[in-house]
Design an enzyme around this catalytic site. Structure first.
Site, PDB file in Angstrom:
ATOM      1  N   LYS A  27      39.028  52.763  38.667  1.00 50.81           N
ATOM      2  CA  LYS A  27      37.839  53.366  38.083  1.00 50.81           C
ATOM      3  C   LYS A  27      36.963  54.001  39.167  1.00 50.81           C
ATOM      4  O   LYS A  27      37.054  53.626  40.338  1.00 50.81           O
ATOM      5  CB  LYS A  27      37.006  52.287  37.371  1.00 50.81           C
ATOM      6  CG  LYS A  27      37.648  51.663  36.155  1.00 50.81           C
ATOM      7  CD  LYS A  27      36.754  50.562  35.599  1.00 50.81           C
ATOM      8  CE  LYS A  27      37.378  49.918  34.369  1.00 50.81           C
ATOM      9  NZ  LYS A  27      37.329  50.803  33.191  1.00 50.81           N
ATOM     10  N   ARG A  83      44.553  46.559  25.767  1.00 50.91           N
ATOM     11  CA  ARG A  83      45.515  46.557  24.650  1.00 50.91           C
ATOM     12  C   ARG A  83      46.793  45.812  25.025  1.00 50.91           C
ATOM     13  O   ARG A  83      47.456  45.248  24.163  1.00 50.91           O
ATOM     14  CB  ARG A  83      45.796  47.991  24.197  1.00 50.91           C
ATOM     15  CG  ARG A  83      46.457  48.871  25.211  1.00 50.91           C
ATOM     16  CD  ARG A  83      46.066  50.328  25.048  1.00 50.91           C
ATOM     17  NE  ARG A  83      44.684  50.553  25.415  1.00 50.91           N
ATOM     18  CZ  ARG A  83      44.043  51.714  25.229  1.00 50.91           C
ATOM     19  NH1 ARG A  83      44.676  52.723  24.683  1.00 50.91           N
ATOM     20  NH2 ARG A  83      42.780  51.860  25.578  1.00 50.91           N
TER      21      ARG A  83
END
Length: 251
Positions: A111, A185
């Protein structure tokens, strides 16, 4: 009645503060094993806790979850919390599953540094599930509930999962990991499969800080709701209005 209402309110507050305490801790203080340790308080009020360690996670074939964790020196955990308020009579319990990424760097798909310190909050879903089970137990709620959290750190180590890697989830399906920052996920896929297979719940609700894009779509006032069940969605939306914790159902 006043006494019962007061007891219920205090129980709810205690659950809220457990969640807040978990979410507020920095990642050097709260990592997968420490999350489990903090939740030992649930045992004192009658919640049964089962913890799957790294070895068990591997043996069960939770490769999607383990792939996220393999770049961290802090091993993963899956924690299952059981509240049998209906004396275990419910053939199909309610199930709540939480994403517990105790820190998310994004992994190899790292990130931007700006705001990354907030990624200690990426276990917010798991924190909510723990707080919920604590509240239900304190209120002696007459319901059978399973709470499960997948606890990992997502780090860019030399052993970390790489973009393009293919993992086989517990369900037997293979997943190509195009971006290691899509880690939530992967964690949830294995935990959801495990809970559904083992406990056969009447429904599963998962709570996750899954993507910042939902804030782009809905702003700060609403949380995104994705569901394949119209009746359950309606109940959640009605509850969200009563509690002023608003949700908006997405397509």
């Amino acid at each position: 009645k006043f006494k019962k209402n007061l007891t219920d309110a205090i129980s709810t507050l205690k659950g809220v503060f457990l969640t807040r305490d978990l979410v507020s801790e920095p990642a050097n203080e709260l990592y997968p094993k420490k999350f489990v340790d903090v939740c030992a308080v649930l045992k004192k009020v009658g919640v049964q806790i089962e913890v799957l360690d790294e070895k068990k996670i591997k043996s069960l074939g939770m490769n999607a979850l383990y792939g996220v964790a393999q770049g961290s020196v802090k091993p993963p955990r899956v924690m299952i919390m059981k509240w049998n308020g209906n004396k275990g009579k419910s053939k199909n319990p309610l199930a709540f599953i939480g994403k517990g990424v105790t820190f998310d760097t994004g992994g190899i798909s790292i990130k931007p540094s700006s705001g990354m310190e907030d990624m200690k909050w990426d276990m917010g879903g798991a924190g909510v599930v723990a707080g919920l089970l604590y509240t239900l137990a304190l209120r002696k709620a007459k319901v059978d509930v399973i709470g499960a959290v997948g606890l990992v750190e997502n780090m860019p180590d030399g052993n970390a999962q790489m973009p393009g890697d293919i993992v086989k989830s517990m369900s037997g399906q293979t997943i190509e990991v195009l971006n290691t920052d899509a880690e939530g996920r992967l964690v949830l896929a294995d935990v959801l499969w495990y809970i559904n297979k083992k406990f056969k719940p009447c429904f599963m609700i998962d709570l996750a800080t899954l993507t910042g894009a939902i804030i782009v779509a809905l702003g700060e006032r609403y949380a995104g709701l994705f569901s394949n069940d119209d009746k359950l969605s309606k109940n959640i939306i009605n509850a969200s209005k009563k509690t002023r914790e608003l949700v908006w159902r997405m397509p």
